[in-house]
Design a protein around this motif. Structure first.
Motif, PDB file in Angstrom:
ATOM      1  N   HIS A  31     -25.600  16.751  -5.314  1.00  0.00           N
ATOM      2  CA  HIS A  31     -25.598  15.342  -5.721  1.00  0.00           C
ATOM      3  C   HIS A  31     -24.222  14.694  -5.699  1.00  0.00           C
ATOM      4  O   HIS A  31     -24.100  13.507  -5.389  1.00  0.00           O
ATOM      5  CB  HIS A  31     -26.225  15.166  -7.115  1.00  0.00           C
ATOM      6  CG  HIS A  31     -25.320  15.588  -8.223  1.00  0.00           C
ATOM      7  ND1 HIS A  31     -24.532  14.696  -8.905  1.00  0.00           N
ATOM      8  CD2 HIS A  31     -25.067  16.805  -8.745  1.00  0.00           C
ATOM      9  CE1 HIS A  31     -23.837  15.349  -9.819  1.00  0.00           C
ATOM     10  NE2 HIS A  31     -24.151  16.628  -9.747  1.00  0.00           N
ATOM     11  N   GLU A  63     -32.085  13.577  -8.540  1.00  0.00           N
ATOM     12  CA  GLU A  63     -32.781  12.447  -7.921  1.00  0.00           C
ATOM     13  C   GLU A  63     -33.670  12.969  -6.802  1.00  0.00           C
ATOM     14  O   GLU A  63     -33.327  13.935  -6.129  1.00  0.00           O
ATOM     15  CB  GLU A  63     -31.737  11.484  -7.341  1.00  0.00           C
ATOM     16  CG  GLU A  63     -32.282  10.267  -6.665  1.00  0.00           C
ATOM     17  CD  GLU A  63     -31.166   9.374  -6.130  1.00  0.00           C
ATOM     18  OE1 GLU A  63     -31.203   9.062  -4.923  1.00  0.00           O
ATOM     19  OE2 GLU A  63     -30.263   9.007  -6.907  1.00  0.00           O
ATOM     20  N   ALA A  77     -35.842  11.333  -3.460  1.00  0.00           N
ATOM     21  CA  ALA A  77     -36.097  10.136  -2.657  1.00  0.00           C
ATOM     22  C   ALA A  77     -37.058  10.486  -1.529  1.00  0.00           C
ATOM     23  O   ALA A  77     -37.064  11.612  -1.026  1.00  0.00           O
ATOM     24  CB  ALA A  77     -34.795   9.592  -2.082  1.00  0.00           C
ATOM     25  N   ASP A  79     -38.234   9.334   2.315  1.00  0.00           N
ATOM     26  CA  ASP A  79     -37.698   8.561   3.433  1.00  0.00           C
ATOM     27  C   ASP A  79     -38.634   7.412   3.808  1.00  0.00           C
ATOM     28  O   ASP A  79     -39.758   7.316   3.318  1.00  0.00           O
ATOM     29  CB  ASP A  79     -37.378   9.458   4.629  1.00  0.00           C
ATOM     30  CG  ASP A  79     -38.579   9.832   5.470  1.00  0.00           C
ATOM     31  OD1 ASP A  79     -39.714   9.804   4.969  1.00  0.00           O
ATOM     32  OD2 ASP A  79     -38.378  10.165   6.648  1.00  0.00           O
ATOM     33  N   CYS A  80     -38.156   6.568   4.718  1.00  0.00           N
ATOM     34  CA  CYS A  80     -38.874   5.345   5.068  1.00  0.00           C
ATOM     35  C   CYS A  80     -40.236   5.592   5.699  1.00  0.00           C
ATOM     36  O   CYS A  80     -41.120   4.744   5.611  1.00  0.00           O
ATOM     37  CB  CYS A  80     -38.018   4.484   6.002  1.00  0.00           C
ATOM     38  SG  CYS A  80     -37.555   5.328   7.538  1.00  0.00           S
ATOM     39  N   ARG A 119     -31.564  15.442  -4.482  1.00  0.00           N
ATOM     40  CA  ARG A 119     -30.147  15.536  -4.839  1.00  0.00           C
ATOM     41  C   ARG A 119     -30.104  16.351  -6.118  1.00  0.00           C
ATOM     42  O   ARG A 119     -30.727  15.987  -7.113  1.00  0.00           O
ATOM     43  CB  ARG A 119     -29.560  14.148  -5.003  1.00  0.00           C
ATOM     44  CG  ARG A 119     -29.478  13.412  -3.683  1.00  0.00           C
ATOM     45  CD  ARG A 119     -28.715  12.104  -3.794  1.00  0.00           C
ATOM     46  NE  ARG A 119     -28.662  11.428  -2.515  1.00  0.00           N
ATOM     47  CZ  ARG A 119     -29.488  10.441  -2.164  1.00  0.00           C
ATOM     48  NH1 ARG A 119     -30.401  10.004  -2.998  1.00  0.00           N
ATOM     49  NH2 ARG A 119     -29.376   9.880  -0.980  1.00  0.00           N
TER      50      ARG A 119
END
Length: 123
Positions: free
Chosen positions: A26, A76, A78, A80-81, A89
């Motif tokens: 991170h 964290e 996330a 992706d698109c 992270r």
């Protein structure tokens, strides 16, 4: 309790029901490893704060560090698109790789041509 339905609906899984998870330190951005998650592994990761993966070779869940002591504390997560890759992270304690290397990418670097960055025109 299953993975949140809204999150599950956004995931694009492979034919085996898995999504690749890139794991990154991170604070430094260092890429540590790539692992695989299904809905349950992601749910466990999001609700416990410990990185949990699906082992394709052992066909079982594993919490990073439970046997080695090399824990990944999740900071964290996330998506992706495209919804087909996760980025975790983490705060990595000890080696991330099962070989004892800091990352899974330390030992086998391949030769590659180094290209020059193209000039970018400013508008």
């Amino acid at each position: 309790m299953p993975l949140d339905a809204e999150i599950a609906a956004r995931l694009k899984r492979g034919g085996d029901g898995l999504v690749p998870a890139i794991v990154q330190q991170h604070d430094t951005g260092e890429v540590l490893m790539l692992a695989w998650m299904d809905d349950e592994a992601l749910h466990r990761t999001l609700t416990t704060g410990r990185a949990t993966y699906w082992s394709r070779s052992r066909q079982e869940y594993w919490v990073k560090g439970d046997t080695s002591g090399h824990v990944q504390y999740v900071r964290e997560v996330a998506l992706d698109c495209d919804g087909d890759t996760l980025l975790l992270r983490v705060d990595q304690v000890g080696a991330a790789c099962h070989t004892g290397d800091r990352t899974c990418f330390d030992a086998d670097r391949l030769p590659a041509v180094q290209g020059a960055a193209p000039e970018h025109a400013e508008p």
